[in-house]
Design an enzyme around this catalytic site. Sequence first.
Site, mmCIF file in Angstrom:
data_model
loop_
_atom_site.group_PDB
_atom_site.id
_atom_site.type_symbol
_atom_site.label_atom_id
_atom_site.label_comp_id
_atom_site.label_asym_id
_atom_site.label_seq_id
_atom_site.Cartn_x
_atom_site.Cartn_y
_atom_site.Cartn_z
ATOM 1 C CB THR A 105 41.213 53.515 46.573
ATOM 2 O OG1 THR A 105 41.705 52.883 46.293
ATOM 3 C CG2 THR A 105 41.725 54.966 48.329
ATOM 4 C CG ASP A 197 36.364 38.219 46.345
ATOM 5 O OD1 ASP A 197 37.143 37.892 45.491
ATOM 6 O OD2 ASP A 197 36.614 39.630 46.740
ATOM 7 C CG ASP A 200 37.993 36.393 48.938
ATOM 8 O OD1 ASP A 200 39.177 36.093 49.007
ATOM 9 O OD2 ASP A 200 37.725 37.872 49.000
HETATM 10 C C1 PRP Z 1 38.516 41.081 41.015
HETATM 11 C C2 PRP Z 1 38.701 41.298 39.503
HETATM 12 C C3 PRP Z 1 39.480 41.974 38.899
HETATM 13 C C4 PRP Z 1 38.892 43.121 39.928
HETATM 14 C C5 PRP Z 1 37.973 44.069 39.033
HETATM 15 O O1 PRP Z 1 40.144 41.175 41.853
HETATM 16 O O2 PRP Z 1 39.050 39.670 40.196
HETATM 17 O O3 PRP Z 1 41.069 42.330 38.805
HETATM 18 O O4 PRP Z 1 38.677 42.959 41.439
HETATM 19 O O5 PRP Z 1 36.992 45.057 39.519
HETATM 20 P P1 PRP Z 1 37.456 46.369 38.472
HETATM 21 O O6 PRP Z 1 37.127 46.540 37.810
HETATM 22 O O7 PRP Z 1 36.911 46.983 39.691
HETATM 23 O O8 PRP Z 1 39.549 46.451 39.053
HETATM 24 P P2 PRP Z 1 40.482 42.001 43.044
HETATM 25 O O9 PRP Z 1 40.706 42.741 43.237
HETATM 26 O O10 PRP Z 1 39.818 41.564 44.824
HETATM 27 O O11 PRP Z 1 42.321 40.627 43.239
HETATM 28 P P3 PRP Z 1 41.790 39.188 43.785
HETATM 29 O O12 PRP Z 1 42.050 38.380 42.137
HETATM 30 O O13 PRP Z 1 43.327 39.184 44.431
HETATM 31 O O14 PRP Z 1 41.048 38.288 44.539
HETATM 32 N N1 URA Z 2 35.921 41.497 42.097
HETATM 33 C C1 URA Z 2 34.917 40.924 42.523
HETATM 34 O O1 URA Z 2 35.545 39.707 42.632
HETATM 35 N N2 URA Z 2 33.286 40.441 42.222
HETATM 36 C C2 URA Z 2 32.934 41.895 41.992
HETATM 37 O O2 URA Z 2 31.937 41.716 42.069
HETATM 38 C C3 URA Z 2 33.846 42.891 42.316
HETATM 39 C C4 URA Z 2 35.079 42.929 41.715
#
Ligand code: PRP
Ligand code: URA
Length: 206
Positions: A105, A197, A200
Amino acid sequence: MLDILNHPLITHKLTIMRNKETGTKDFRENLDEIAELMAYEVCRDLPVRPVEIETPMGPCTGRELSKEVVIVPILRAGIGLLDGIRRLVPTAKVGFIGMYRDEETLQPHEYFAKFPKNLEDAVVMVVDPMLATGGSAVDAITQIKKRGAVNIKLVCLVGAPEGVQAVQKAHPDVDIYLAALDEKLNDIGYIVPGLGDAGDRIFGTK
Ligand code: PRP
Ligand code: URA
């Protein structure tokens, strides 16, 4: 206010991070170095107050920071920016907010929050490498405002136009700092060209 910190050192290090051949160690180290460089710019307008001191030669009116700085990394990936900023502002306090983005989502979900007291008097830096749809940043800032913060800066490495617009619409009072504003989001909500990501790549989880 949107400030894109165009600096050759930042751009050079970000290019290393974007490269898919770059491994976890170099990715993390370059992120840490960029965080320190960005902090220097982000702190440019921190308020100071006069302070009377004695140098070995006599009295002097110096200046010291007049507001507490609180850094709030958005977990997980925001942790990658924490140490670099703390090297420049070692007295900063640290709050945490845990958000993950539902892969289907793209909606953000909060799973952890812990903040220092007196957020209302502090300059609060919300930090996260990626500003994609903006959902995580918008929700994190809403939660931080509910705890009293009024002076908030959002510091991200790479932003998409969609994310910048979402934050500007929901929180027009928040200054946004980016190392780069990229082209767009792809159809699964990743920034293009971006760097993949961030969580990751920082933590080696994929
Ligand atoms: C990633 C990133 C942001 C978010 C950005 O985190 O570090 O927090 O996605 O996406 P958005 O602007 O569409 O909300 P993620 O949810 O992958 O979690 P993580 O930091 O645990 O990898
Ligand atoms: N979160 C990430 O880590 N990378 C992207 O490009 C978007 C969301």
